[in-house]
Write an enzyme that holds these catalytic residues in place. Sequence first.
Site, mmCIF file in Angstrom:
data_model
loop_
_atom_site.group_PDB
_atom_site.id
_atom_site.type_symbol
_atom_site.label_atom_id
_atom_site.label_comp_id
_atom_site.label_asym_id
_atom_site.label_seq_id
_atom_site.Cartn_x
_atom_site.Cartn_y
_atom_site.Cartn_z
ATOM 1 N N LEU A 1 -0.412 10.098 4.163
ATOM 2 C CA LEU A 1 -1.674 9.502 3.730
ATOM 3 C C LEU A 1 -2.563 10.445 2.921
ATOM 4 C CD1 LEU A 1 -2.386 7.399 6.933
ATOM 5 C CD2 LEU A 1 -1.759 6.551 4.678
ATOM 6 N N SER B 1 0.816 -1.212 0.000
ATOM 7 C CA SER B 1 0.000 0.000 0.000
ATOM 8 C C SER B 1 0.852 1.266 0.000
ATOM 9 C CB SER B 1 -0.891 0.002 1.243
ATOM 10 O OG SER B 1 -1.621 1.204 1.294
ATOM 11 N N GLY C 1 -3.646 3.941 1.021
ATOM 12 C CA GLY C 1 -4.632 4.115 2.089
ATOM 13 C C GLY C 1 -5.706 5.134 1.728
ATOM 14 N N CYS D 1 0.487 3.478 10.564
ATOM 15 C CA CYS D 1 1.191 4.536 9.842
ATOM 16 C C CYS D 1 1.837 5.483 10.833
ATOM 17 C CB CYS D 1 0.254 5.316 8.948
ATOM 18 S SG CYS D 1 1.128 6.639 8.120
ATOM 19 N N ASN E 1 4.715 -2.783 8.353
ATOM 20 C CA ASN E 1 4.660 -1.402 7.919
ATOM 21 C C ASN E 1 6.061 -0.824 8.148
ATOM 22 O OD1 ASN E 1 3.740 1.265 7.253
ATOM 23 N ND2 ASN E 1 1.687 0.625 7.858
ATOM 24 N N GLY F 1 8.475 -5.915 3.222
ATOM 25 C CA GLY F 1 9.587 -5.171 3.809
ATOM 26 C C GLY F 1 10.840 -5.450 2.994
HETATM 27 C C1 FMN Z 1 5.913 6.057 -0.085
HETATM 28 C C2 FMN Z 1 5.242 5.049 0.803
HETATM 29 C C3 FMN Z 1 3.888 5.205 1.136
HETATM 30 C C4 FMN Z 1 3.254 4.278 1.943
HETATM 31 N N1 FMN Z 1 1.915 4.433 2.217
HETATM 32 C C5 FMN Z 1 1.262 3.484 2.939
HETATM 33 C C6 FMN Z 1 -0.156 3.544 3.155
HETATM 34 O O1 FMN Z 1 -0.849 4.444 2.669
HETATM 35 N N2 FMN Z 1 -0.746 2.573 3.901
HETATM 36 C C7 FMN Z 1 -0.015 1.534 4.432
HETATM 37 O O2 FMN Z 1 -0.592 0.676 5.098
HETATM 38 N N3 FMN Z 1 1.320 1.430 4.225
HETATM 39 C C8 FMN Z 1 1.969 2.381 3.497
HETATM 40 N N4 FMN Z 1 3.332 2.250 3.269
HETATM 41 C C9 FMN Z 1 4.053 1.089 3.824
HETATM 42 C C10 FMN Z 1 4.217 -0.013 2.770
HETATM 43 O O3 FMN Z 1 2.964 -0.489 2.356
HETATM 44 C C11 FMN Z 1 5.051 -1.179 3.323
HETATM 45 O O4 FMN Z 1 4.402 -1.693 4.478
HETATM 46 C C12 FMN Z 1 6.456 -0.765 3.704
HETATM 47 O O5 FMN Z 1 6.929 0.212 2.823
HETATM 48 C C13 FMN Z 1 7.435 -1.958 3.728
HETATM 49 O O6 FMN Z 1 7.555 -2.565 2.471
HETATM 50 P P1 FMN Z 1 8.715 -2.178 1.391
HETATM 51 O O7 FMN Z 1 10.007 -2.191 2.136
HETATM 52 O O8 FMN Z 1 8.615 -3.220 0.335
HETATM 53 O O9 FMN Z 1 8.381 -0.815 0.891
HETATM 54 C C14 FMN Z 1 3.982 3.178 2.448
HETATM 55 C C15 FMN Z 1 5.323 3.021 2.121
HETATM 56 C C16 FMN Z 1 5.963 3.935 1.297
HETATM 57 C C17 FMN Z 1 7.415 3.726 0.964
#
Ligand code: FMN
Lengths: 257, 257, 303, 303
Positions: free
Chosen positions: D74, D22, D47, D130, D192, D243
């Site tokens: 968000l 997300s 989100g 978040c 997250n 992650g």
């Molecule tokens: C730019 C950005 C925006 C994100 N926005 C949300 C969000 O709106 N809702 C949410 O649950 N997680 C959000 N996340 C968290 C990601 O969904 C994920 O849990 C986290 O980045 C770890 O995964 P990754 O290392 O592959 O990015 C966001 C992450 C990033 C980098």
Amino acid sequence: MKYKETAVITEQREIAPDIFSMWLQTDAIAKEAVPGQFISLYSHDKSRMLPRPVSICQIDGTKGRVRLVYRIAGKGTEEFSGYGKGDTLEVVGPLGNGFPLNREYDRVFLVGGGIGIPPMAGLAERLPGEKLIVAGYRNSEVFLKEELEKNGKLYLASEDGSVGTKGNVLDAVRENHLTAQALFACGPAPMLRALKAYAAEQGMDCYLSLEERMACGVGACLACVCRSMDVDAHTHVKNKRICKDGPVFSADEIDLG
Amino acid sequence: MKYKETAVITEQREIAPDIFSMWLQTDAIAKEAVPGQFISLYSHDKSRMLPRPVSICQIDGTKGRVRLVYRIAGKGTEEFSGYGKGDTLEVVGPLGNGFPLNREYDRVFLVGGGIGIPPMAGLAERLPGEKLIVAGYRNSEVFLKEELEKNGKLYLASEDGSVGTKGNVLDAVRENHLTAQALFACGPAPMLRALKAYAAEQGMDCYLSLEERMACGVGACLACVCRSMDVDAHTHVKNKRICKDGPVFSADEIDLG
Amino acid sequence: MEFRTSVNLAGVELKNPVMTASGTFGSGAEYSEFYDLGALGAVVTKGVANVPWPGNPTPRIAETASGMLNAIGLQNPGIDVFIERDIPFLRRFDTKIIVNVCGKTIADYCEVVEKLSDQPVDMLEINVSCPNVKEGGIAFGQKPEALETVTREVKKYARQPVIMKLSPNVTDITEMARAAEAGGADVLSLINTLTGMKIDIHRRTFAIANQTGGLSGPAVKPVAVRMVYQAARAVSLPVIGMGGICNGEDAMEFILAGAAAVSVGTANFNNPYAAKETAEGIQAYMEKYQIGDIKDLIGAVHL
Amino acid sequence: MEFRTSVNLAGVELKNPVMTASGTFGSGAEYSEFYDLGALGAVVTKGVANVPWPGNPTPRIAETASGMLNAIGLQNPGIDVFIERDIPFLRRFDTKIIVNVCGKTIADYCEVVEKLSDQPVDMLEINVSCPNVKEGGIAFGQKPEALETVTREVKKYARQPVIMKLSPNVTDITEMARAAEAGGADVLSLINTLTGMKIDIHRRTFAIANQTGGLSGPAVKPVAVRMVYQAARAVSLPVIGMGGICNGEDAMEFILAGAAAVSVGTANFNNPYAAKETAEGIQAYMEKYQIGDIKDLIGAVHL
Ligand SMILES: Cc1cc2nc3c(=O)[nH]c(=O)nc-3n(C[C@H](O)[C@H](O)[C@H](O)COP(=O)(O)O)c2cc1C
Ligand SMILES: Cc1cc2nc3c(=O)[nH]c(=O)nc-3n(C[C@H](O)[C@H](O)[C@H](O)COP(=O)(O)OP(=O)(O)OC[C@H]3O[C@@H](n4cnc5c(N)ncnc54)[C@H](O)[C@@H]3O)c2cc1C
Ligand SMILES: Cc1cc2nc3c(=O)[nH]c(=O)nc-3n(C[C@H](O)[C@H](O)[C@H](O)COP(=O)(O)OP(=O)(O)OC[C@H]3O[C@@H](n4cnc5c(N)ncnc54)[C@H](O)[C@@H]3O)c2cc1C
Ligand SMILES: Cc1cc2nc3c(=O)[nH]c(=O)nc-3n(C[C@H](O)[C@H](O)[C@H](O)COP(=O)(O)O)c2cc1C
Ligand code: FES
Ligand code: FES
């Protein structure tokens, strides 16, 4: 002394599939290095922090160069294999203790298995006496054959029987009825274990070069220990540091499990 | 369409201290790109995940090449500056919207400040009508002068007065009593703010290319927003995405604070 | 212009704010082959227990993106050998000596601290946050009450100032910082490693024998800077910041966030001169911005 | 030989275990310019709240070693625009739709969930973790009781299976996993982002306007794998792991650790094809080792 140098690659080529030979201009290290020691190579890619330990294959003290022969095993070695003449690498060395060169043996075995073969080339150049070199390969993709033949009598073994004795290095020793007073070896753990047992059986002195994952490479972090028969001097817990107390050990010092 | 390509560097040189010009063979991107668009460049060093957005300076659609002119600003651009002919870079583009080329103006200002000058070179090549190009440098270390002169009348400004008007781009406009129907600009935020006010005062159409830190570069992550006068179509909160809705905006769309 | 880099931690004056992170620098001997340890504000030793500990089986480490996992398991020769060999060695250098202490029970910690009380060492750092040993350690570092208790007990035996080393594996670092302060800590240090895991997908097994290990290196720096910032504002104790520091610029992030001193750990493995170069880099930063005293930069990030 | 990559999450059958994380993929529109979203098991949207949120001031992101910090805050158009525009768009692709829901109060979450109850979406993911908005969010994600309550309330309004998304900024992830399970969650997703900070040492200010941001990318992968491993063993719910996943090999680490599905986040920014290539990479792994069904690999790490 140990040195950190920005080494310049003076030559690199692929000498067998995925096996690379690299000569590095690294003056201070080349001057002091002895066979059996290794150097730490660092990635330019900063996502890879840890050194890649690679044994010294040959040493050209006059030109200030060392030769490394390595197999592509992952991202770090893959990175190194992409460099060519004139590119640089950060290196630290010479590290570890090297093989003992001062004992006088009339005839010795130098045994290398796979990517444990390279240090035998440099050792054969420096070790006095008659050398029976036994090199175990996977298949017909042999490397360093000429270098090994120059300084000893070479016997080959290969898993698939395509060159030399079909089987492992001990099969080649037995097939050729070879004997010696001492054995110097580098290669995979099962081979070292078998050689240790064989040397004990034959009453030979035996020196083995071990491997373990390393972080510091200089003896500070205690990542790279092996079990030792006696309490070690450093931490008194029967753990020797391969990077500092080794990588070459007298076989009777260590517990190979 | 947007493409991910492994672009080959066909030429790279330092055209002023720390300013590099790089031509990339990147067929699909070059075919579709228009002035004012940018491309994302990726580091080979995997400790740097995010793209470096760089404006397209010139486009050679026939040869399938784009030119980038960039300043070393940190580790990523430093890495790029170390590559030469034949080296490759992963790139994504063309990104963003580019300057409007379809409006018919008799005379226009193209204003570039510092590292905002490069896109003006390509824009001058493609924009019809008479072009008054105003380029603001820090000092006598000018770059792209010839390219700019080819397609318009060039006026220089420099902060230290070593070339052209001493002062900023607006000082050069005033000193030379220049007027036009529209203004296209790229450069630092204070310059854009001043130009927006000047254009409003003069009743000129005004198009500004903005910058912001980017993560996706394609409009998905909402990292690179600027405040907009009206509710934006994407999230309805008066935030426009510079990478997707821009980087070029009509000055009256955006709130430069 | 003169540039004063010395900092004061609970009465101990360090010539510069750079020290080594426990466990990454042994007792200094190995790195003294590269440079004079007198270049550092202090050397922090590998954790030492009341008796020798054999540590964990190998593999003990694994590389991760911009970092590493370790589960050395606190192999150490025990306090007696340490006092006999390592302290005299370190005394040869013009640097402060900080002994990192580990234990499984409060009594273990107190025994080591007591043995060190008449030794020529400058400070003690209590590791209540090692994630790599089954008993003790981390348990004290994750519960405020336990942390306060162990701090209070250790302080009873300590003659030198006590640094409590905090674990980042907590919901609220400020709560832990306050607990250590309440227990009488003189200084806080953070962060220890984040608990992590790597799986060897080809052998379908854990990359390190201990299954989990502690994550360190540049990967964790943003978490470390955040926690140092929070901890430094939550208590009135000096804070030693660490986690991914490789050079003077990284160190300055921690100092601006509120650290009175910094430690260099994993970076030593990437560059044996990392700690020395970090000290030089801080000096260069001060010269560049003409800041005469490092103390004026501690916690000086604009809000 | 046939290779079955489909997985079942609380009754929803995904063609393969790869989804998008997300906030890193919008509602898919931008990445659909690169490939057919039908290549993915599911698209998880940014989100969405009950009303439009403007998000935080810029700069909203900063690069860190093998990762990044974000404090987007968000920004979203609110549920009404989302239902009208984003759901019909996503319905055009042969992939499952998972809507990520954010809120400041339990009532906010419930309002969005209720509005989605008659919509053609396959699952809901509740973001209680978040770190980048002042009120709500993270508070629910750091206290087991609060997490259990919000889960229970949301479940009252949800017609689709509910995924609770856990925060890694906790002392004990298993406690949180159990709380979500107790509240009636159908699936868990983690991690997250880890709360982090970066300081611009030259301007002596925070690198992102919000001061702290969420750390993501390969840097956090070891922490994420560890938490997924722990959570998967603590509860009997399916777990979605994420992650730092960049490719099939990274995904396999999570699957072997116990994840029934995985999400690709930050990697999309490094390579727009990352999620698609991750799905292909998993398939390639299965072919290499001649594993006929991905389900046989879930949690299959040797102890
Ligand atoms: C730019 C950005 C925006 C994100 N926005 C949300 C969000 O709106 N809702 C949410 O649950 N997680 C959000 N996340 C968290 C990601 O969904 C994920 O849990 C986290 O980045 C770890 O995964 P990754 O290392 O592959 O990015 C966001 C992450 C990033 C980098
Ligand atoms: C003392 C010593 C001497 C060596 N000499 C040689 C040599 O002469 N030629 C040669 O080809 N290889 C040699 N190796 C093995 C070589 O270090 C590894 O193949 C190399 O580090 C792999 O790095 P990578 O990035 O390609 O692989 P990756 O698997 O991506 O490496 C990840 C991490 O694991 C470590 N690692 C991986 N494999 C090994 C291994 N077998 N031993 C120790 N650490 C490992 C790496 O150093 C790195 O930190 C030696 C190892 C040791 C300990
Ligand atoms: C649309 C657009 C067009 C651009 N065109 C040009 C150009 O034609 N020539 C040129 O020299 N520069 C241009 N820039 C600025 C250029 O992107 C940065 O100088 C570059 O990203 C710096 O990367 P670095 O790794 O060297 O610096 P670092 O400071 O190490 O970068 C760290 C991070 O910050 C980001 N970043 C740093 N500076 C900027 C900046 N000014 N704008 C956006 N992100 C930044 C980087 O992308 C990276 O993610 C442009 C920026 C944008 C947004
Ligand atoms: C190999 C290794 C061994 C460590 N041993 C100890 C230790 O004995 N005692 C301790 O308090 N911390 C120990 N640590 C943690 C470090 O002191 C430091 O807190 C952590 O690694 C973060 O700093 P860094 O990212 O600079 O390494 C160890 C870390 C590593 C990498
Ligand atoms: S690798 Fe650090 S002690 Fe050997
Ligand atoms: S950088 Fe992601 S929306 Fe612009």
